[in-house]
Design a protein around this motif. Sequence first.
Motif, short mmCIF file in Angstrom:
data_model
loop_
_atom_site.label_atom_id
_atom_site.label_comp_id
_atom_site.label_asym_id
_atom_site.label_seq_id
_atom_site.Cartn_x
_atom_site.Cartn_y
_atom_site.Cartn_z
N ARG A 59 -91.79 -3.20 -77.12
CA ARG A 59 -93.27 -2.19 -77.10
C ARG A 59 -94.16 -1.74 -77.53
NH1 ARG A 59 -90.00 1.01 -72.62
NH2 ARG A 59 -88.37 0.20 -73.10
N PRO A 60 -95.34 -1.65 -76.61
CA PRO A 60 -96.34 -1.79 -77.23
C PRO A 60 -96.44 -0.80 -78.31
CG PRO A 60 -96.32 -0.73 -75.02
CD PRO A 60 -94.84 -0.82 -75.06
N GLU A 61 -97.20 -1.06 -79.16
CA GLU A 61 -97.46 0.01 -80.54
C GLU A 61 -97.94 1.56 -80.04
OE1 GLU A 61 -99.45 -0.63 -85.12
OE2 GLU A 61 -99.45 -2.57 -83.74
N ALA A 62 -98.59 1.76 -79.82
CA ALA A 62 -98.70 3.11 -79.17
C ALA A 62 -97.38 3.89 -78.98
CB ALA A 62 -99.71 3.28 -78.49
N ALA A 106 -94.63 0.37 -86.90
CA ALA A 106 -95.57 0.50 -85.64
C ALA A 106 -95.85 1.67 -86.13
CB ALA A 106 -95.49 0.24 -84.58
N ALA A 107 -95.28 2.87 -87.10
CA ALA A 107 -94.67 4.32 -87.31
C ALA A 107 -95.18 4.80 -88.20
CB ALA A 107 -94.01 4.71 -86.30
N ALA A 108 -94.85 3.85 -89.43
CA ALA A 108 -94.43 4.64 -90.63
C ALA A 108 -95.72 5.60 -90.88
CB ALA A 108 -94.48 3.32 -91.66
N GLU A 109 -96.47 5.23 -90.85
CA GLU A 109 -97.29 5.81 -91.01
C GLU A 109 -98.04 7.43 -90.80
OE1 GLU A 109 -97.92 2.75 -91.47
OE2 GLU A 109 -98.97 2.42 -92.57
N ALA A 110 -97.62 7.27 -89.99
CA ALA A 110 -97.79 8.24 -88.49
C ALA A 110 -96.14 9.31 -88.85
CB ALA A 110 -97.52 8.21 -87.19
N THR A 165 -92.88 -6.49 -85.40
CA THR A 165 -93.09 -6.57 -86.41
C THR A 165 -93.84 -8.15 -86.98
OG1 THR A 165 -91.21 -5.86 -86.63
CG2 THR A 165 -92.14 -7.58 -88.78
N LEU A 166 -93.93 -9.13 -86.42
CA LEU A 166 -95.24 -10.04 -86.97
C LEU A 166 -96.83 -9.80 -86.99
CD1 LEU A 166 -92.52 -13.13 -86.42
CD2 LEU A 166 -92.55 -11.45 -88.59
N HIS A 167 -96.88 -9.89 -85.45
CA HIS A 167 -98.00 -9.38 -85.52
C HIS A 167 -98.89 -7.69 -85.64
CE1 HIS A 167 -97.78 -12.06 -81.49
NE2 HIS A 167 -97.99 -12.73 -82.23
N SER A 168 -97.99 -6.71 -86.39
CA SER A 168 -98.45 -6.15 -86.84
C SER A 168 -99.15 -6.00 -88.16
CB SER A 168 -97.03 -5.03 -87.17
OG SER A 168 -96.62 -5.22 -88.32
#
Length: 261
Positions: free
Chosen positions: A45-48, A79-83, A119-122
Amino acid sequence: MNSQPIAVFDSGLGGLTVLRALRERLPQEDFFYFADTRYLPYGDRPEAFLRERGVLIAEALVRHGAKALVVACNTATAAAAEAIRAAVDLPIVALEPGVKPAVTQSRTGVIGVLATTRTLHSERFQRLVGNHAQQHRVVAQACPGLAEAIETDGPDSAAVEQLLDTFVAPVAEAGADVVVLGCTHYPWVAAAIARRLPAGVALLDTGEAVARQLERLLAAGNLLGGGSGQLRLATSGAPQAVGVTVDRLLGKKMHVEHWEP
């Protein structure tokens, strides 16, 4: 507040490996496990999308009465931990591949990481490697389709065996002496991964570390205890299909409800 459940969520049922470690360490807590199987696999899935979905789920779990949240998915964390941390005011533990402990364990200076492509591209994973493994060689092996095959076909299936043959070989050939299981699904096939690696290679799973960190956060907030070991399982997908997979993975029948954040 103490009697409220701890929420655990993953894209699917890989997070049950984390849940197992949590319940072993915190037997007097109640847990609500949510598998977002309607959108499985997260790794493609897209990161957004994952960021928006993660915040939506976290906010819904707060309204559902959670006293703490475990993001039991490396891809969702990346992708989402900070948000999620910015959106909700709860003790939060988010998974990430165990690169830091792998560095301390490695003798050869070569570390393998098996994880999803996302995960690896994040940016979060790149930062993790840059902060802790600059003096090491990190063999980051993407495993597209593996998590889905574990859920759909089963850990012992021919499909999983074929994928492991493909994904583990480069890590073994690189000479890694520590291999990080960077997806919560992979502990279900840890023995099969180990068979494809040279003797003495250590496999690193972060479930126990997550349980210890959650215990620390709950203690700091005076939130420990208050439950009775109850567990509720829910999915955004088809409860009957998820129930079949849960039965296969856990070895016992569990009721699965439908829940849509």
